[in-house]
Design a protein around this motif. Sequence first.
Motif, PDB file in Angstrom:
ATOM      1  N   GLY A 503      -1.276 -51.399 183.707  1.00  0.00           N
ATOM      2  CA  GLY A 503      -1.249 -50.610 182.482  1.00  0.00           C
ATOM      3  C   GLY A 503      -1.161 -51.467 181.234  1.00  0.00           C
ATOM      4  O   GLY A 503      -1.598 -52.621 181.188  1.00  0.00           O
ATOM      5  N   SER A 504      -0.544 -50.895 180.194  1.00  0.00           N
ATOM      6  CA  SER A 504      -0.405 -51.576 178.911  1.00  0.00           C
ATOM      7  C   SER A 504       0.906 -51.158 178.255  1.00  0.00           C
ATOM      8  O   SER A 504       1.462 -50.092 178.555  1.00  0.00           O
ATOM      9  CB  SER A 504      -1.582 -51.253 177.984  1.00  0.00           C
ATOM     10  N   VAL A 505       1.379 -52.005 177.337  1.00  0.00           N
ATOM     11  CA  VAL A 505       2.628 -51.780 176.612  1.00  0.00           C
ATOM     12  C   VAL A 505       2.314 -51.807 175.120  1.00  0.00           C
ATOM     13  O   VAL A 505       1.569 -52.679 174.648  1.00  0.00           O
ATOM     14  CB  VAL A 505       3.691 -52.841 176.962  1.00  0.00           C
ATOM     15  N   THR A 506       2.873 -50.868 174.380  1.00  0.00           N
ATOM     16  CA  THR A 506       2.645 -50.754 172.939  1.00  0.00           C
ATOM     17  C   THR A 506       3.875 -51.246 172.185  1.00  0.00           C
ATOM     18  O   THR A 506       5.003 -50.827 172.482  1.00  0.00           O
ATOM     19  CB  THR A 506       2.343 -49.303 172.542  1.00  0.00           C
ATOM     20  N   PHE A 507       3.636 -52.147 171.219  1.00  0.00           N
ATOM     21  CA  PHE A 507       4.693 -52.707 170.380  1.00  0.00           C
ATOM     22  C   PHE A 507       4.447 -52.305 168.930  1.00  0.00           C
ATOM     23  O   PHE A 507       3.289 -52.177 168.495  1.00  0.00           O
ATOM     24  CB  PHE A 507       4.717 -54.238 170.465  1.00  0.00           C
ATOM     25  N   ARG A 508       5.527 -52.140 168.194  1.00  0.00           N
ATOM     26  CA  ARG A 508       5.477 -51.995 166.742  1.00  0.00           C
ATOM     27  C   ARG A 508       6.313 -53.121 166.137  1.00  0.00           C
ATOM     28  O   ARG A 508       7.524 -53.185 166.356  1.00  0.00           O
ATOM     29  CB  ARG A 508       6.002 -50.642 166.275  1.00  0.00           C
ATOM     30  N   LEU A 509       5.679 -54.011 165.372  1.00  0.00           N
ATOM     31  CA  LEU A 509       6.336 -55.191 164.818  1.00  0.00           C
ATOM     32  C   LEU A 509       6.263 -55.139 163.302  1.00  0.00           C
ATOM     33  O   LEU A 509       5.179 -54.983 162.723  1.00  0.00           O
ATOM     34  CB  LEU A 509       5.673 -56.472 165.328  1.00  0.00           C
ATOM     35  N   CYS A 510       7.424 -55.270 162.654  1.00  0.00           N
ATOM     36  CA  CYS A 510       7.528 -55.339 161.194  1.00  0.00           C
ATOM     37  C   CYS A 510       7.968 -56.762 160.843  1.00  0.00           C
ATOM     38  O   CYS A 510       9.128 -57.127 161.087  1.00  0.00           O
ATOM     39  CB  CYS A 510       8.506 -54.314 160.656  1.00  0.00           C
ATOM     40  N   CYS A 511       7.060 -57.548 160.291  1.00  0.00           N
ATOM     41  CA  CYS A 511       7.293 -58.971 160.057  1.00  0.00           C
ATOM     42  C   CYS A 511       7.500 -59.246 158.571  1.00  0.00           C
ATOM     43  O   CYS A 511       6.750 -58.736 157.729  1.00  0.00           O
ATOM     44  CB  CYS A 511       6.124 -59.801 160.585  1.00  0.00           C
ATOM     45  N   LEU A 512       8.503 -60.060 158.269  1.00  0.00           N
ATOM     46  CA  LEU A 512       8.784 -60.520 156.914  1.00  0.00           C
ATOM     47  C   LEU A 512       8.786 -62.040 156.925  1.00  0.00           C
ATOM     48  O   LEU A 512       9.359 -62.660 157.829  1.00  0.00           O
ATOM     49  CB  LEU A 512      10.138 -60.007 156.428  1.00  0.00           C
ATOM     50  N   GLN A 513       8.156 -62.636 155.920  1.00  0.00           N
ATOM     51  CA  GLN A 513       8.115 -64.088 155.782  1.00  0.00           C
ATOM     52  C   GLN A 513       8.718 -64.481 154.440  1.00  0.00           C
ATOM     53  O   GLN A 513       8.456 -63.827 153.427  1.00  0.00           O
ATOM     54  CB  GLN A 513       6.677 -64.611 155.888  1.00  0.00           C
ATOM     55  N   GLN A 514       9.521 -65.543 154.455  1.00  0.00           N
ATOM     56  CA  GLN A 514      10.184 -65.998 153.234  1.00  0.00           C
ATOM     57  C   GLN A 514      10.121 -67.523 153.197  1.00  0.00           C
ATOM     58  O   GLN A 514      10.471 -68.203 154.168  1.00  0.00           O
ATOM     59  CB  GLN A 514      11.641 -65.524 153.186  1.00  0.00           C
ATOM     60  N   SER A 515       9.665 -68.078 152.071  1.00  0.00           N
ATOM     61  CA  SER A 515       9.578 -69.518 151.901  1.00  0.00           C
ATOM     62  C   SER A 515       9.502 -69.822 150.408  1.00  0.00           C
ATOM     63  O   SER A 515       8.937 -69.036 149.626  1.00  0.00           O
ATOM     64  CB  SER A 515       8.353 -70.086 152.625  1.00  0.00           C
ATOM     65  N   LYS A 516      10.047 -70.951 150.016  1.00  0.00           N
ATOM     66  CA  LYS A 516       9.951 -71.367 148.630  1.00  0.00           C
ATOM     67  C   LYS A 516       8.528 -71.749 148.254  1.00  0.00           C
ATOM     68  O   LYS A 516       8.178 -71.754 147.065  1.00  0.00           O
ATOM     69  CB  LYS A 516      10.892 -72.547 148.370  1.00  0.00           C
ATOM     70  N   ALA A 517       7.708 -72.064 149.258  1.00  0.00           N
ATOM     71  CA  ALA A 517       6.318 -72.400 148.965  1.00  0.00           C
ATOM     72  C   ALA A 517       5.566 -71.220 148.377  1.00  0.00           C
ATOM     73  O   ALA A 517       4.607 -71.404 147.635  1.00  0.00           O
ATOM     74  CB  ALA A 517       5.620 -72.887 150.232  1.00  0.00           C
ATOM     75  N   PHE A 518       6.014 -69.987 148.701  1.00  0.00           N
ATOM     76  CA  PHE A 518       5.347 -68.822 148.147  1.00  0.00           C
ATOM     77  C   PHE A 518       5.603 -68.676 146.653  1.00  0.00           C
ATOM     78  O   PHE A 518       4.862 -67.969 145.967  1.00  0.00           O
ATOM     79  CB  PHE A 518       5.815 -67.560 148.886  1.00  0.00           C
ATOM     80  N   LEU A 519       6.663 -69.297 146.130  1.00  0.00           N
ATOM     81  CA  LEU A 519       7.013 -69.178 144.722  1.00  0.00           C
ATOM     82  C   LEU A 519       6.355 -70.239 143.857  1.00  0.00           C
ATOM     83  O   LEU A 519       6.438 -70.166 142.631  1.00  0.00           O
ATOM     84  CB  LEU A 519       8.537 -69.264 144.554  1.00  0.00           C
ATOM     85  N   GLU A 520       5.748 -71.215 144.458  1.00  0.00           N
ATOM     86  CA  GLU A 520       5.149 -72.295 143.686  1.00  0.00           C
ATOM     87  C   GLU A 520       3.743 -71.885 143.264  1.00  0.00           C
ATOM     88  O   GLU A 520       2.770 -72.013 144.003  1.00  0.00           O
ATOM     89  CB  GLU A 520       5.113 -73.569 144.527  1.00  0.00           C
ATOM     90  N   ASN A 521       3.652 -71.361 142.044  1.00  0.00           N
ATOM     91  CA  ASN A 521       2.367 -70.882 141.552  1.00  0.00           C
ATOM     92  C   ASN A 521       1.365 -72.021 141.384  1.00  0.00           C
ATOM     93  O   ASN A 521       0.165 -71.856 141.592  1.00  0.00           O
ATOM     94  CB  ASN A 521       2.557 -70.158 140.228  1.00  0.00           C
ATOM     95  N   SER A 522       1.861 -73.186 140.994  1.00  0.00           N
ATOM     96  CA  SER A 522       0.949 -74.312 140.822  1.00  0.00           C
ATOM     97  C   SER A 522       0.332 -74.721 142.144  1.00  0.00           C
ATOM     98  O   SER A 522      -0.862 -75.044 142.212  1.00  0.00           O
ATOM     99  CB  SER A 522       1.702 -75.489 140.205  1.00  0.00           C
TER     100      SER A 522
END
Length: 583
Positions: A503-522
Amino acid sequence: MAGAARLGCSAVCRSRDSAVYRSRDPVCNLRLRVRIQRVAPAGPILPRTPPPLAGPERPGRADRADSAGEGAGAVPLRVTAASRAGAQRSPEDDEEEVEVGWQEKLFSQFEVDLYLNESACQTPLDWQYHEEIQKLEKAGGRKNCRIFTYTDHDRFTNLEELCQKVTDLDHEVPSYLVERMANVRRRRQDRRPVEASSLKSKIITWEPSEEFIKNNHVINTPVQTMYIMGDLGPYGKLGHKEYENVLCTIKVDGNGVITVKPDFSGTKGPYRIEVDGEKREVWEYTIENASAQVQPEEEEREQRVFRDLYGRHRDYLSGLVGSDFEMPLPGTLRLFMNGEIVSAQGYEYDNLYVHFFLELPNQWSSSPFQQLSGVTQTCATKTVGWDKVAYFCYPFTVEMFFTQEDEDSLPQWPVLYFEVLSLDFWQRYRVEGYGSLVLPACPGVHMLTIPTWRPVDLGTVAEMRRFFIGGSPELEDLTYIRTPSTFRGKRLSRFGFRTQTTGSVTFRLCCLQQSKAFLENSALRQRMQSVLDRMGGCSQQSSVYNVLEAFQRARRRMQEARESLPQDLINTSASTVLQPPEP
C-alpha cells in the motif's frame, strides 16, 4: 462596574424585526422606555395633535411632553387606574409612557384581578404576587395602565416559548428537537454543576444510544426572557386576555448577548399595531434604550482597569514567548517541522501501526533531548471506495540544525524511514511494507503519499506461515530501503532480493526554515556563493540539486561501463578518433 449597558455602541447584528447586542456590563443596568399611543381607527393616519397643557388635575403632563419632544430627561407617566375593572377614560388618556428595568414586574389589570383572589394562588410565586398587589392597593393602585410586563418566572413566558412556531405552516407539528430546545430557557444562569457530580459523569460514551443522541443534540446556553406587553382593549374592557399584545421581547444569555425584538425605534419611527374588535384601532409605540449613561470619571476609571488588565496579560504572554527573537548561529540553517502521519491505505491486513525514525546525514544535528523516532497507535481500517484506509492523524515535531562545513559539496537532506506493521487479535505480527521519505527542501505545507513494499520469499511456505502464525521476512537495517549511510563501497548489489508492492502512507509536513543568510539582502542580489544562499531560493536549490545528482549518477554509470569494456577495444576506438582523415 457602574453605568449603563451601552447597547447602542455594541450592536452585533440587526435585522428588520430584531437586533442582537453584546454588553460587558451587568444586565441589571438595562432599562427601556416604552411609549404607546392610540392614533385612530384603521385607515388614513391623521396628524398627531399635541397634548394639552399641564393643569392642576393633570400633573407632569407638560413635562413629559416636552421631554419626549427633546428625546432626553423623560419622566415616566404616573397613570392612576380609577378601577380594577377598567374605568371609562377620555381620548387624551390613550397615551402612556413607562420606563421599565430588567425583570421588573408591572402587573396587568388581569393579574390584579386574578391574584387578589386568594383561592387562585397556588404556587409560592402566586402568593408573592398576591402580597405585592395588596401593597400596591394600599398605596393607591397601579401606576401603569396599559403597559405591563411578564418576567422570566411567569407562566406566560413558559407557554409562549412552548407555542412558538418554527415554520410558516398553519398546522405545524413540533419535532423532538424543537420541544427540547423550548426547555433550554428554563436552565437558569445561576445554576452551576457541582464538582462532585461532574467527576462521576462519563467523558466519552463509546456506544451512544439513539435516545442519548437526541437528548444531547441541544444547545446548552441558558437564556432569560422578559416580555413587555400592551393591553389594547377598548374603553372599559381592560384586563381581557384577548387584547394583550407583545410589544417587545428581550432575551439575555450568560455570555452577555442581548436580543431585542423588535429593535429600538431610533430614527425608524414608531411601530404600528392594528387591533380587530368592535372597531379596528391603530396603536403606535416606540422603544428606547433608557439605561443611565456612564459618568466620564467612571468611564475613565473603567478604561484604566481594562488597560491594566490587558497590559498584565500582554506581559504574561511576553514572559512566555520571550522578548528576544531567537536566531540561529551564523552559517547555520534551522529546520523546524510539524509532521503528521495522516493515513495508510491498500494493505492486506487490519489493525495497522507505523514505526518511523529520522536519519540525520553529516553536518546535521539536533537537540540531545529531541526524539527522532516514534510509533503510532494501532488503528482499525475502514472501507473507502476500493481500499481499506486506516486514519492515524498522528502528529510529531522535529527540530534540526544544518551547519555548513564544505561549500563545494551539496547538502544531504534528512530522510524519514518508516515501516507499516499489523497486529491482529491473536497477537500475530506481520510486516506490511517499508518506505522512505526525503524531507522537502522548500518551506511550506506538503502532502506526500509514499508507496511501500515488503520483502517476499520464494514458494508458498512463507506466505502460509504469514497467514497462519504470523511473521514475515524483515529488514535488519531500515536504511537498506535506500542506500545506507554506513555503506562505504562503490557498488551496492540487491541481486536476488525479491519484493512485493503493497500500500501507501500519506504524510502532511509543515516545514519552517530559519537562517541569517535569508536576511542578507546584498547576498541575495549577488551570485549565490554558498549553499545557504542557494537555500534562499527554494526552487533553484531544488532543481540544481536534482540536476547535479542526476549528472553524478550518469557520470558514474559511464565510468563503470567504460571499465567493463575490453582494453583493446578502448585503444582501437581512441586511435580511430585521433587518426586524421586521408586526403
